[in-house]
Design a protein around this motif. Sequence first.
Motif, PDB file in Angstrom:
ATOM      1  N   ASN A  35       0.849  -1.183   0.000  1.00 26.53           N
ATOM      2  CA  ASN A  35       0.000   0.000   0.000  1.00 26.53           C
ATOM      3  C   ASN A  35       0.891   1.241   0.000  1.00 26.53           C
ATOM      4  N   LYS A  36       1.516   1.494  -1.150  1.00 24.08           N
ATOM      5  CA  LYS A  36       2.449   2.603  -1.294  1.00 24.08           C
ATOM      6  C   LYS A  36       2.145   3.334  -2.595  1.00 24.08           C
ATOM      7  N   ALA A  37       2.829   4.432  -2.796  1.00 27.15           N
ATOM      8  CA  ALA A  37       2.681   5.238  -4.009  1.00 27.15           C
ATOM      9  C   ALA A  37       3.983   5.191  -4.804  1.00 27.15           C
ATOM     10  N   THR A  38       3.873   5.351  -6.122  1.00 30.08           N
ATOM     11  CA  THR A  38       5.051   5.418  -6.981  1.00 30.08           C
ATOM     12  C   THR A  38       4.910   6.567  -7.969  1.00 30.08           C
ATOM     13  N   VAL A  39       6.046   7.105  -8.368  1.00 28.50           N
ATOM     14  CA  VAL A  39       6.103   8.128  -9.415  1.00 28.50           C
ATOM     15  C   VAL A  39       7.290   7.798 -10.300  1.00 28.50           C
ATOM     16  N   CYS A  40       7.056   7.759 -11.615  1.00 25.69           N
ATOM     17  CA  CYS A  40       8.125   7.486 -12.580  1.00 25.69           C
ATOM     18  C   CYS A  40       8.419   8.761 -13.366  1.00 25.69           C
ATOM     19  N   LYS A  41       9.689   9.141 -13.363  1.00 27.63           N
ATOM     20  CA  LYS A  41      10.135  10.292 -14.155  1.00 27.63           C
ATOM     21  C   LYS A  41      11.181   9.796 -15.141  1.00 27.63           C
ATOM     22  N   TYR A  42      10.968  10.124 -16.407  1.00 30.39           N
ATOM     23  CA  TYR A  42      11.908   9.753 -17.467  1.00 30.39           C
ATOM     24  C   TYR A  42      12.867  10.897 -17.746  1.00 30.39           C
ATOM     25  N   LEU A  43      14.125  10.550 -17.916  1.00 27.76           N
ATOM     26  CA  LEU A  43      15.105  11.493 -18.436  1.00 27.76           C
ATOM     27  C   LEU A  43      15.224  11.235 -19.927  1.00 27.76           C
ATOM     28  N   VAL A  44      15.143  12.296 -20.692  1.00 29.02           N
ATOM     29  CA  VAL A  44      15.235  12.171 -22.150  1.00 29.02           C
ATOM     30  C   VAL A  44      16.303  13.127 -22.652  1.00 29.02           C
ATOM     31  N   PRO A  45      16.871  12.839 -23.828  1.00 28.51           N
ATOM     32  CA  PRO A  45      17.890  13.747 -24.368  1.00 28.51           C
ATOM     33  C   PRO A  45      17.275  15.073 -24.801  1.00 28.51           C
ATOM     34  N   GLN A  46      18.049  16.136 -24.697  1.00 29.48           N
ATOM     35  CA  GLN A  46      17.573  17.420 -25.205  1.00 29.48           C
ATOM     36  C   GLN A  46      17.163  17.242 -26.668  1.00 29.48           C
ATOM     37  N   GLY A  47      16.090  17.907 -27.046  1.00 32.53           N
ATOM     38  CA  GLY A  47      15.573  17.798 -28.401  1.00 32.53           C
ATOM     39  C   GLY A  47      14.535  16.708 -28.583  1.00 32.53           C
TER      40      GLY A  47
END
Length: 184
Positions: A74-86
């Motif tokens: 019973n937890k929360a998650t957040v996914c953040k992607y790193l992408v190349p400039q452009g």
Amino acid sequence: MPKALLKETGHKYKGILYGGFMATRDGIRLLEYNARFGDPETMNILPLLETDFVDICEAIIEEKLATTPIHFQNKATVCKYLVPQGYPENPIKGERIDLSRLPKESGNLRVYPAAVEERAGQLYMTGSRALALVGVGDTLAEAEQTAEQAASAVQGPVFHRRDIGTAELIEKRIQHMKRLAMVK
């Protein structure tokens, strides 16, 4: 899809179905479906899975999934992607990213390399989503803070959406859904 496959091949579909949906003024619409895991959705869910994944796969094969207990933390998650400039139109390629300041992977942080290649112990971007960082926490705010701190620690010509998982963005989405519901 499963019924169409049965009709066409004579075999039942046993596996994963991933659907992408969008809410519109006219109701929910299916954008896509795939016979695979979707990302980042899978990256958000699997770290919380308490049930042995092999048991789930066996239940799918044996057609016993409906009677197999499946449990999640019973937890929360957040996914953040790193992408190349452009990205996505004209992403830079072949540039190095430095993970030396990235916190170590833990129960609260998962790191998923994606469109990168390793050369001489260094990571180089290949043009698409380079790195996924999943924060896990007791609250959404805690998970977002963990993911944001990790994403901000990566050095190189990358960017990420800082608003993903924030209370402000979630509230904006809720208000958008309310407006859609009222338009009918």
